[in-house]
Scaffold this active site. Structure first.
Site, PDB file in Angstrom:
ATOM      1  N   THR A   1       0.806  -1.211   0.000  1.00 41.05           N
ATOM      2  CA  THR A   1       0.000   0.000   0.000  1.00 41.05           C
ATOM      3  C   THR A   1       0.840   1.262   0.000  1.00 41.05           C
ATOM      4  OG1 THR A   1      -1.789  -1.151   1.136  1.00 41.05           O
ATOM      5  CG2 THR A   1      -1.852   1.232   1.209  1.00 41.05           C
TER       6      THR A   1
ATOM      7  N   THR B   1       1.553  -4.413   4.409  1.00 43.44           N
ATOM      8  CA  THR B   1       1.495  -4.620   5.859  1.00 43.44           C
ATOM      9  C   THR B   1       0.984  -5.997   6.270  1.00 43.44           C
ATOM     10  OG1 THR B   1      -0.724  -3.621   5.973  1.00 43.44           O
ATOM     11  CG2 THR B   1       1.170  -2.155   6.280  1.00 43.44           C
ATOM     12  N   ASP B   2       0.205  -6.667   5.422  1.00 45.69           N
ATOM     13  CA  ASP B   2      -0.418  -7.916   5.858  1.00 45.69           C
ATOM     14  C   ASP B   2       0.605  -8.983   6.239  1.00 45.69           C
ATOM     15  OD1 ASP B   2      -2.917  -6.869   5.630  1.00 45.69           O
ATOM     16  OD2 ASP B   2      -3.437  -7.878   3.762  1.00 45.69           O
TER      17      ASP B   2
ATOM     18  N   LYS C   1       1.084  -7.550  13.309  1.00 47.91           N
ATOM     19  CA  LYS C   1       0.007  -6.654  12.896  1.00 47.91           C
ATOM     20  C   LYS C   1      -1.254  -7.085  13.625  1.00 47.91           C
ATOM     21  CE  LYS C   1      -2.553  -4.854   8.913  1.00 47.91           C
ATOM     22  NZ  LYS C   1      -2.745  -4.879   7.451  1.00 47.91           N
TER      23      LYS C   1
END
Length: 253
Positions: free
Chosen positions: A72, A148-149, A225
């Site tokens: 992202t 980020t995942d 996360k």
């Protein structure tokens, strides 16, 4: 684009293709995926917007490396589809975050342009080699842009693969660059500051709170996360963060 499938021909706007499948937006507004072999592109794809001139870099500043894998932080909204797509490369990130030019000068490398769910152990090996090459070149620190995942998994993998004398900083963003609430600029600046610190390990740098005040530096083997959309989604598990970057004062503690 015109596609014929099962004796029926449909026309629509070509969006992209991947793994032999063409994604086409129909006049109804729906997107369909059709095997590319059954489709004919009847009009040229729109020309790409001209690239902005590269930002000027100060040769007196410390040299950092940016290795882009996508995610992202390197994405923008595709207004044809409403989806966020990975479209930036490392040079685009410098243009999108001009404040980076006040912190260092940069070597940039696009290793992949993928979403983080497509990260694989084989790519980890390529990434580790790319980071090693930058360290061998003599950079002060390495910044890895990543979705980020799965960023915590990649950070942990590289922590065990690389014995680094300089900071190797993973950074991403929860919201794409063209959203008003994007966290990409602050995260990028904090990552660059952390990459110039005396940290000699792999870490993840992301928002420490929901405000634009500070970023936390999380050890690569202890970070997770914890939320899908919060800007402070990353936490250190079992230990406090190894450091903090104050965004206003540009200091690392």
């Amino acid at each position: 684009m015109s596609c014929t499938y099962g004796n029926k021909t449909l026309s629509g706007t070509y969006i992209t293709d991947r793994d032999g499948m063409a994604v086409v937006k129909l006049s109804s507004g729906y997107n369909i995926g059709v095997e590319k072999a059954f489709c004919t592109l009847v009009s040229p794809a729109p020309a790409s917007a001209p690239r902005a001139a590269p930002i000027r870099q100060d040769p007196k500043l410390p040299e950092l490396a940016i290795i882009s894998t996508g995610g992202t932080i390197a994405s923008r909204i595709d207004y044809r589809t409403g989806a966020v797509t990975s479209q930036f490369d490392a040079d685009d990130i410098l243009t999108a975050i001009p404040a980076l030019a006040e912190i260092g000068r940069y070597r940039t490398k696009v290793l992949y342009t993928i979403l983080s769910e497509n990260m694989t152990p084989a790519i980890w090996q390529e990434l580790a080699k790319a980071v090693y090459d930058e360290i061998k070149h003599g950079v002060t620190g390495v910044i890895v842009t990543h979705g980020t995942d799965t960023m915590a998994y990649s950070a942990a993998a590289l922590s065990f693969m690389i014995d680094t004398p300089v900071p190797v900083i993973f950074v991403g963003s929860q919201r794409s660059a063209d959203r008003p609430s994007s966290d990409n600029a602050m995260n990028g600046v904090c990552a660059a500051l952390a990459a110039e610190s005396d940290l000699g390990e792999v870490a993840v740098v992301m928002h420490a709170t929901t405000n634009d005040d500070s970023c936390a530096i999380h050890r690569g083997t202890r970070v997770r996360k914890m939320h899908t959309s919060r800007r402070d989604a990353f936490l250190s598990i079992g230990i406090p963060p190894v450091g903090t970057v104050d965004y206003a004062t540009r200091t690392v503690t």
